[in-house]
Write a protein that holds these residues in place. Structure first.
Motif, short mmCIF file in Angstrom:
data_model
loop_
_atom_site.label_atom_id
_atom_site.label_comp_id
_atom_site.label_asym_id
_atom_site.label_seq_id
_atom_site.Cartn_x
_atom_site.Cartn_y
_atom_site.Cartn_z
N UNK A 76 17.37 -6.13 6.43
CA UNK A 76 18.76 -6.01 6.89
C UNK A 76 19.13 -6.98 8.01
N UNK A 77 18.29 -7.18 9.04
CA UNK A 77 18.69 -8.12 10.11
C UNK A 77 18.94 -9.54 9.62
N UNK A 78 18.29 -9.95 8.52
CA UNK A 78 18.43 -11.31 8.02
C UNK A 78 19.85 -11.59 7.52
N UNK A 79 20.59 -10.56 7.14
CA UNK A 79 21.94 -10.75 6.63
C UNK A 79 23.00 -10.47 7.69
N UNK A 130 0.82 -1.22 0.00
CA UNK A 130 0.00 0.00 0.00
C UNK A 130 0.85 1.27 0.00
N UNK A 131 2.15 1.10 0.23
CA UNK A 131 3.04 2.26 0.28
C UNK A 131 3.53 2.59 -1.13
N UNK A 132 3.50 3.85 -1.45
CA UNK A 132 3.98 4.28 -2.77
C UNK A 132 5.32 4.99 -2.71
N UNK A 133 5.62 5.63 -1.59
CA UNK A 133 6.89 6.34 -1.43
C UNK A 133 7.74 5.66 -0.36
N UNK A 134 9.01 5.52 -0.64
CA UNK A 134 9.94 4.94 0.33
C UNK A 134 9.83 3.45 0.49
N UNK A 135 9.22 2.78 -0.48
CA UNK A 135 9.03 1.33 -0.36
C UNK A 135 10.37 0.59 -0.32
N UNK A 136 11.31 0.99 -1.15
CA UNK A 136 12.62 0.34 -1.18
C UNK A 136 13.35 0.51 0.15
N UNK A 137 13.23 1.68 0.74
CA UNK A 137 13.87 1.93 2.03
C UNK A 137 13.32 0.99 3.10
N UNK A 138 12.01 0.86 3.16
CA UNK A 138 11.39 0.00 4.17
C UNK A 138 11.75 -1.47 3.95
N UNK A 139 11.77 -1.89 2.69
CA UNK A 139 12.14 -3.28 2.41
C UNK A 139 13.57 -3.56 2.86
N UNK A 140 14.46 -2.62 2.59
CA UNK A 140 15.86 -2.78 3.00
C UNK A 140 15.98 -2.80 4.51
N UNK A 141 15.24 -1.92 5.18
CA UNK A 141 15.32 -1.82 6.64
C UNK A 141 14.83 -3.11 7.30
#
Length: 296
Positions: free
Chosen positions: A109-112, A95-106
Motif C-alpha cells: 500500500x505505501x508504494x501507491x 511460509x504464511x498460509x492464512x491472510x497472505x493477501x492481506x499482508x501483501x496488500x498492507x
C-alpha cells in the motif's frame, strides 16, 4: 495473433507513444542540460560561455561533495532497507498460509501513496511539538534521552529521511521478489527438502539461485531510483538542518531554481544522469558476469 507479433509495424505503433514520452521527458532535457552546463546563466541576462568551468567547480565545491557523500549513505541504507527487508518479508510470506493477501496488500500500500502524503505523515510521526508517535513510544519505554526532533537534528536527519524512503518503496520490491519466489518449481523445493536442505541452507543453495535474476532487477531499479531521489528528502527536510540531509538532487534544485545558477545546476543534472547510467551499466555487467560463471 501470430501475424500481429510478426508484423514489425505493429511493434513500432505500440512503442511509438512510449518512445515519444521518453524522448521528450528524458532525452531532450539531458541534451538541454548538457548545453546549458557550458554557460553561466541566471535565466534573465544573456548566457556567457564558460566551457568546462561548471564541471571544474563541482570538484572544488564543498557542499557538492557533502551532498554526494550523503547520497551514497542514503543509497546504502535504502538498498538494505528496501531490497533486504523486501527479501526477508517475501520469504516469510511464502511460509504464511492464512491472510497472505492481506499482508501483501498492507506491505504494498505505501508504494501507491503520494510521496507528499507519506512525507507529511512522517513529519508528524517524528515530531516533538506536538509529540509524535515515535517519540511517544520512546517515552513509554523510558527512553526519554532519545526523544528528539529526528528530522530536525543533524545527526539523525539523513537516516530518518532514508527510513521514510524505505517505508514508501519497499513494497514494490517485495512484490517483485515474492513473484520470483513463487515461480520456483515446487518439485525443486520438495527434492531439496527430501535431501535435508532446510531453513537458511534451502534459501542459500536453492531459492537464491532461482531468484538471482529477480534480485538483480530489484537492485538495479533501486539504485537507479535512489541516485535520483528528490521528493521525500526535499519535502521533509529540504536538505537540512544545515546540509545534514542534502542530496545531489536537492542541491541541484536549489542551485538552479533558488540561486538562479542555471548553468551550474545543469552541470549537476548532467552529473546525476551520467552517474546513474554508469553505475547501472556496471551493475548489469557484474550481475550478468556472476550468472554466466554459475551457468558455466
Amino acid at each position: 495473433m501470430k501475424s500481429t507479433l510478426k508484423n514489425k509495424k505493429a511493434y513500432i505503433i505500440f512503442l511509438l507513444p512510449a518512445a515519444a514520452v521518453f524522448i521528450f521527458t528524458v532525452i531532450l532535457p539531458i541534451i538541454w542540460s548538457s548545453y546549458y552546463s557550458f554557460f553561466s546563466w541566471d535565466g534573465v541576462t544573456d548566457m556567457k560561455f564558460v566551457g568546462a568551468e561548471n564541471y571544474r567547480s563541482l570538484l572544488t565545491d564543498v557542499y557538492f561533495r557533502e551532498a554526494f557523500v550523503n547520497n551514497l549513505i542514503y543509497l546504502l541504507v535504502n538498498l538494505i532497507g528496501q531490497v533486504g527487508t523486501a527479501l526477508i518479508l517475501a520469504l516469510l510470506l511464502c511460509r504464511i498460509t492464512r491472510g497472505r493477501t492481506f499482508y501483501k496488500t498492507m506491505f504494498f500500500a505505501p508504494a501507491v501513496l503520494s510521496a507528499i502524503a507519506v512525507s507529511q505523515a512522517f513529519q508528524k510521526f517524528y515530531s516533538t511539538e506536538p509529540m509524535g508517535v515515535f517519540n511517544t513510544i520512546l517515552l513509554k519505554l523510558g527512553l526519554d534521552n532519545l526523544v528528539i526532533p529526528w528530522l530536525g537534528t543533524a545527526d539523525t536527519a539523513l537516516i530518518s529521511v532514508a527510513l521514510i524512503e524505505c517505508y514508501k518503496n519497499m513494497g514494490l520490491y517485495l512484490v517483485i521478489i515474492y513473484a520470483g519466489l513463487m515461480d520456483i518449481p515446487g518439485d525443486i523445493i520438495e527434492s531439496a527438502l527430501m535431501d535435508g536442505a532446510k531453513g537458511f541452507r534451502l534459501f542459500w543453495h536453492i531459492k537464491l539461485h532461482y531468484i538471482k535474476g529477480v534480485m538483480a532487477v530489484a537492485v538495479i531499479m533501486a539504485v537507479n531510483g535512489l541516485l535520483k531521489a528528490f521528493d521525500i528528502p526535499f519535502i521533509t527536510t529540504n536538505g537540512g538542518p544545515g546540509n545534514a540531509s542534502e542530496l545531489v538532487t536537492t542541491y541541484m534544485y536549489k542551485t538552479a531554481f533558488s540561486s538562479a545558477r542555471y548553468g551550474y545546476g545543469s552541470a549537476m543534472a548532467v552529473f546525476i544522469a551520467a552517474e546513474s547510467i554508469l553505475i547501472v551499466l556496471v551493475l548489469r555487467k557484474i550481475l550478468a558476469g556472476s550468472r554466466e560463471e554459475e551457468s558455466a
